[in-house]
Write an enzyme that holds these catalytic residues in place. Structure first.
Site, PDB file in Angstrom:
ATOM      1  N   GLY A 268       0.810  -1.219   0.000  1.00 44.67           N
ATOM      2  CA  GLY A 268       0.000   0.000   0.000  1.00 44.67           C
ATOM      3  C   GLY A 268       0.841   1.266   0.000  1.00 44.67           C
ATOM      4  CB  ALA A 269       1.795   3.704   1.573  1.00 49.17           C
ATOM      5  CG  HIS A 304      -0.631   2.533   8.407  1.00 45.81           C
ATOM      6  ND1 HIS A 304      -1.053   1.578   9.311  1.00 45.81           N
ATOM      7  CD2 HIS A 304       0.584   2.114   7.975  1.00 45.81           C
ATOM      8  CE1 HIS A 304      -0.135   0.634   9.404  1.00 45.81           C
ATOM      9  NE2 HIS A 304       0.870   0.926   8.597  1.00 45.81           N
ATOM     10  CD  GLU A 305       2.377   3.710   5.190  1.00 43.44           C
ATOM     11  OE1 GLU A 305       3.450   3.559   5.799  1.00 43.44           O
ATOM     12  OE2 GLU A 305       1.624   2.747   4.906  1.00 43.44           O
TER      13      GLU A 305
HETATM   14  N1  TRP Z   1       5.770  -0.672   6.320  1.00 47.75           N
HETATM   15  C1  TRP Z   1       4.852  -0.637   5.217  1.00 47.75           C
HETATM   16  C2  TRP Z   1       3.510  -0.278   5.827  1.00 47.75           C
HETATM   17  O1  TRP Z   1       3.089  -0.030   6.710  1.00 47.75           O
HETATM   18  C3  TRP Z   1       4.718  -1.954   4.556  1.00 47.75           C
HETATM   19  C4  TRP Z   1       5.438  -2.099   3.279  1.00 47.75           C
HETATM   20  C5  TRP Z   1       5.418  -1.258   2.240  1.00 47.75           C
HETATM   21  C6  TRP Z   1       6.220  -3.177   2.835  1.00 47.75           C
HETATM   22  N2  TRP Z   1       6.114  -1.779   1.202  1.00 47.75           N
HETATM   23  C7  TRP Z   1       6.625  -2.930   1.541  1.00 47.75           C
HETATM   24  C8  TRP Z   1       6.607  -4.337   3.418  1.00 47.75           C
HETATM   25  C9  TRP Z   1       7.411  -3.824   0.826  1.00 47.75           C
HETATM   26  C10 TRP Z   1       7.384  -5.235   2.698  1.00 47.75           C
HETATM   27  C11 TRP Z   1       7.778  -4.959   1.431  1.00 47.75           C
HETATM   28  O2  TRP Z   1       2.601  -0.065   5.731  1.00 47.75           O
HETATM   29 ZN    ZN Z   2       2.639   0.020   8.468  1.00 48.78          ZN
END
Ligand code: TRP
Ligand code: ZN
Length: 883
Positions: A268-269, A304-305
């Site tokens: 997602g992000a 969230h981010e």
């Molecule tokens: N930390 C990211 C989130 O909260 C998750 C994430 C984004 C991710 N891209 C990724 C995890 C690629 C593994 C690989 O929302």
């Molecule tokens: Zn996250």
């Protein structure tokens, strides 16, 4: 390399890094195929590491150009470099500077991890282990460094250059047509939070003044020409920042906050420090292209981010086993934000629907694992519903148990105590134990024990004594690696409801002033006194614990809750429970007595009469029956998806017929007047109206088709247009085909809308759908390299279309297996996600189960599987649930 040989990483083997990296200077000269990266690492031995250890840096597909130690180029004998690692056996025992030069090819990077290109722009994704695809590094979350990044690029190719932290300087590179920018991030961070972006991008921005009066420049970068579609995201960002100050006392800590939207993204992000990178579907929105649900997702993911800046970045994870420390907590925080911004009960129901559809499903599958896993082969496969969603439920339960005030005090202590560190789940739980003086060790079992507990409740009313007793028992089924289960500490928020809605004045000393009974033994009973007439228990109000509940109440009593409970979640739950009972018996027996359906329908009708007007969003949820996937889960084994589909279609038809007048009334009166607004109240009206359209169509397809065709023409927004098209897809015939074609042409140049169009068609529960999906793979907009396209078309087919994916002839399974293998060569993360659609295979009836196993074996036998796919396929096939 055979997949079985991938090493297992274990929590119990954790030890601190032997070396630390205090600061990093990264010089990146962007080039489509030959990007040069020079990393200057200021390093020293870690006092808590081993004193005789060699220096081993992680790498992945890297091409090393040179290594220098304290400015001296090392000869080939002094180090060993392979694509996966760089080893210096005789590393200094005092501080030193290591300079590493690598070359990488962002254009060839189809895994979308490390530095890659999307739509001609350069971007990065480093979580979890992508930084090692940029340079050799100690690529682990407990190594925190201060980063300075110099990015250089062709000025025409990449006029915008962004990095973490604050901008320091920028300018031309003399006479070369190139330019550069320097960014400095003063906050020490792990490598997975590194990011850079270079490209041609449009920008929207505004200034945010923090609670202490500092100005922050907020900006969102998108494909040029789409700037106006980022306004909603920018507004959501501003609201998130304000909310985190109010709700958690958390202030932003840099001069700028940048978000970049890219169209090729695995998730997602990503919360990179000061430079979030987003899948563009969670940034871009206009009434013409985005649905109400899209707007809600954008708001939630932006939040969230942003919230990760404290829960994830300022306090990060010691190791990847602690992933829920940032993800579960941050999901909890974004859920609270959305609940405050929208309708709390409506949002809670949506959360629980997702939790059950995804996490409960995962927990009953061969992929079940604890919220904090104890081992992994591939960490990418643990960004799961269990870590995220169940992780959030644990935080919520903690708040329920200790109360709002102590929860806030515990959060404050956690933020204060762990700021700037790489922490563990224990650090988090200890903060709450310390502020409350409670022993939370039993509660902490939620992080360790996998599987969904089942709570069975039996009720006994003693008329003479005027007592009402509830007997609770709990058990958790065995899951992979955990044959034996311990009892859990389960907060049960409960109350009693009288048949006529009048207040029940009963007392029970096991229930605290906030209505919480902590059920933490295998069996327990609580007794209410002063109960003057038979009540209906309202249990697990607000879904106070992520458990499955068996309740011995007859339908009529549950329907009392729908009418009278003051807890909105349980009003909805009561209707769902009754509907689920009807659906499963209809599916098993093929028919249902008229009076059972009649009683439910009339309860729904009077609910609608009373409540639909005042809370349309809630009413729409009550009127939506459990999905076919929910039903399959409830049935649990020997599932026949055709019978499930027939049962649901039949019940919708009968309810639609019974409630028809009301549906038609709302359908007509709720029509959107005036300009579109994505706010929750307007969205709620649209969702009720479209739920009515759906049930009307189930009752009378011809009438429904007419309504839907008219709505498709007159709609002023994507929500209504897509709802109309969705209803039409359930009615085979030329009208449907023409509507599909016209929609496809109209949005030919809108990939995110084409995704919705793919999804609708992939979900058609008819025999021709597999051919249709294969045909759509030839559509010019489709690409196996783009995760959004693949998920919309193929992911939707496998996850949403119960009947066609689970075809009795196995063709759906074979198809998915072949796509997984093709995708694996480009993007293993994406392939592994698609493959999780097989997690339901063991609950299918025999023939389907055999076909599914065959398809899984065909994947397993393929040589050179990625670690991602190899891990999922082998766990999916592992015999028994208790291995
Ligand atoms: N930390 C990211 C989130 O909260 C998750 C994430 C984004 C991710 N891209 C990724 C995890 C690629 C593994 C690989 O929302
Ligand atoms: Zn996250």
């Amino acid at each position: 390399m055979r997949t079985e040989t991938a090493p297992i990483v274990r929590l119990e083997d954790y030890r601190p890094s032997d070396f630390l990296i205090d600061s990093v200077e990264l010089d990146v000269k962007l080039h489509p195929t030959e990007t040069r990266v020079t990393a200057t690492l200021v390093m020293r031995p870690n006092p808590t590491g081993r004193s005789d250890a060699p220096l081993v840096l992680d790498g992945d597909e890297l091409n090393l150009k040179s290594v220098a130690l304290d400015g001296r180029i090392l000869s080939d004998e002094e180090f060993e470099a392979v694509p996966q690692s760089l080893t210096i056996p005789q590393a200094p025992r005092q501080p030193f500077t290591l300079t590493v030069e690598t070359e990488i090819n962002p254009t060839a990077n189809t895994k979308l991890m490390g530095l890659y290109r999307s739509g001609g722009n350069y971007c990065t994704q480093c979580e979890a282990e992508g930084f090692r695809r940029i340079t050799y590094f100690l690529d682990r979350p407990d190594v925190l460094s201060v980063y300075t990044t110099r990015i250089e690029a062709d000025r025409d190719e990449a006029p915008v250059l962004l990095g973490n932290g604050n901008p320091v300087e920028n300018g031309p590179v003399d006479g070369s047509g190139r330019h550069y920018a320097v960014w400095h991030d003063p906050h020490p961070k792990p490598s997975y939070l590194f990011a850079l972006v270079g490209g041609r991008l449009g920008r929207v921005s505004k200034t945010f003044t923090t609670m202490s009066g500092r100005d922050v420049d907020l900006a969102i970068y998108v494909e040029p020409g789409k700037e106006d579609r980022a306004d909603y995201a920018l507004d959501a960002l501003e609201r998130s920042m304000r909310w985190d100050e109010k709700a958690f006392g958390r202030e932003y800590d840099l001069d700028v906050f940048n978000i970049v939207a890219v169209s090729d993204f695995n998730m997602g992000a990503m919360e990179n420090k000061g430079l979030n990178i987003f899948n563009d579907k969670y940034v871009l929105a206009s009434p013409e292209t985005a649905t109400d649900m899209d707007y809600a997702h954008i708001e939630a993911i932006i939040a969230h981010e942003y919230f990760h800046n404290w829960s994830g970045n300022r306090i990060t994870c010691r190791d990847w086993f602690q992933l829920c420390l940032k993800e579960g907590l941050t999901v909890f925080r974004d859920q609270e934000f959305s609940s405050d911004e929208r309708s709390r009960p409506v949002h809670r129901i949506a959360e629980v629907k997702t939790l059950r559809a995804r996490q409960f499903l995962e927990d009953s599958s061969p992929l079940s694992h604890p919220v904090r896993p104890t081992q992994y082969r591939e960490i990418n496969n643990f960004y799961t519903a269990t870590v995220y969603e169940k992780g959030a439920e644990i935080v919520r339960m903690l708040k329920t148990i200790i109360g709002d005030e102590d929860f806030r005090r515990g959060m404050d202590l956690y933020f204060e105590r762990c700021d700037g560190t790489a922490a563990t789940v224990e650090d988090f739980v200890n903060a709450f134990a310390d502020v409350t003086g409670r022993d939370l060790s039993h509660f902490a079992r939620w992080y360790e024990q996998s599987g969904t507990p089942r709570v069975t409740v039996k009720s006994h009313y003693d008329v003479a004594a005027q007592t009402y007793r509830l007997d609770f028992t709990q058990s958790t089924p065995p899951t992979p690696g955990q044959a034996k289960k311990e009892p859990m500490a389960i907060p049960v928020v409960l109350g009693l409801v009288s048949h006529d809605g009048s207040p029940v004045n009963a007392a029970c000393d096991r229930v605290n002033e906030r209505g919480v009974f902590l059920f933490d033994k295998p069996a327990d009973s609580i007794t209410f006194t002063g109960v003057t007439s038979l009540p209906v228990p309202s249990l697990f109000r607000g879904f106070s614990a992520p458990v499955r509940i068996s309740l011995d109440l007859p339908n009529e009593e549950l329907l009392v809750l729908l009418r009278h409970d003051r807890d909105a979640f349980n009003r909805w739950q009561a209707a769902q429970t009754v509907a689920m009972r009807l659906l499963t018996s209809l599916s098993k027996e093929g028919s249902l007595a008229d009076d059972t359906v009649g009683a439910f329908s009339s309860a729904l009708c009077s609910f609608i009469d009373r409540d639909a007007e005042s809370d349309p969003a809630f009413a729409a949820l009550v009127m939506t029956l459990p999905s076919e996937a929910d039903m399959a889960q409830e049935i649990g084994n020997d599932v026949n998806p055709d019978a499930v589909h027939r049962a649901r279609t039949e019940l919708r038809r009968r309810i639609g017929q019974a409630c028809r007048k009301r549906m038609q009334h709302f359908y007509e009166t709720l029509a959107d007047l005036g300009p579109y607004s994505p706010d929750a109240a307007s969205a709620g009206r649209r969702s009720l109206r479209n739920a009515c359209l759906d049930l009307l169509t189930a009752a009378d397809p011809q009438a429904g088709e007419a309504f839907a065709l008219a709505q498709l023409d007159s709609a002023t927004n994507m929500t209504d247009r897509l709802a109309a098209l969705s209803v039409l897809t359930t009615i085979p015939g030329p009208a449907r085909e023409e509507a599909i074609t016209r929609f496809g042409e109209r949005y030919r140049n809108e990939p995110l809308v084409i995704d919705k169009w793919f999804t609708l068609q992939a979900a058609i529960p008819e025999d021709g759908t597999l051919e249709r999906v294969k045909g759509l793979m030839e559509h010019p907009a489709f690409s196996l390299g783009n995760p959004n396209r693949v998920r919309s078309l193929i992911g939707s087919f496998a996850m949403l279309n119960q009947v066609q994916f689970n075809r009795a002839d196995g063709a759906g399974y074979q198809f998915l297996a072949s796509i997984v293998l093709r995708t694996d060569e480009l993007n293993p993360q994406l392939a592994a996600r698609l493959l999780t659609a097989f997690s339901t295979w063991r609950m299918m009836e025999n023939t389907r189960r055999e076909h599914a196993e065959k398809a899984l074996r065909s994947i397993e036998q393929k040589p050179n599987l990625s670690r991602d796919v190899g891990d999922i396929v082998s766990r999916s096939l592992e015999a028994g649930q208790s291995k």
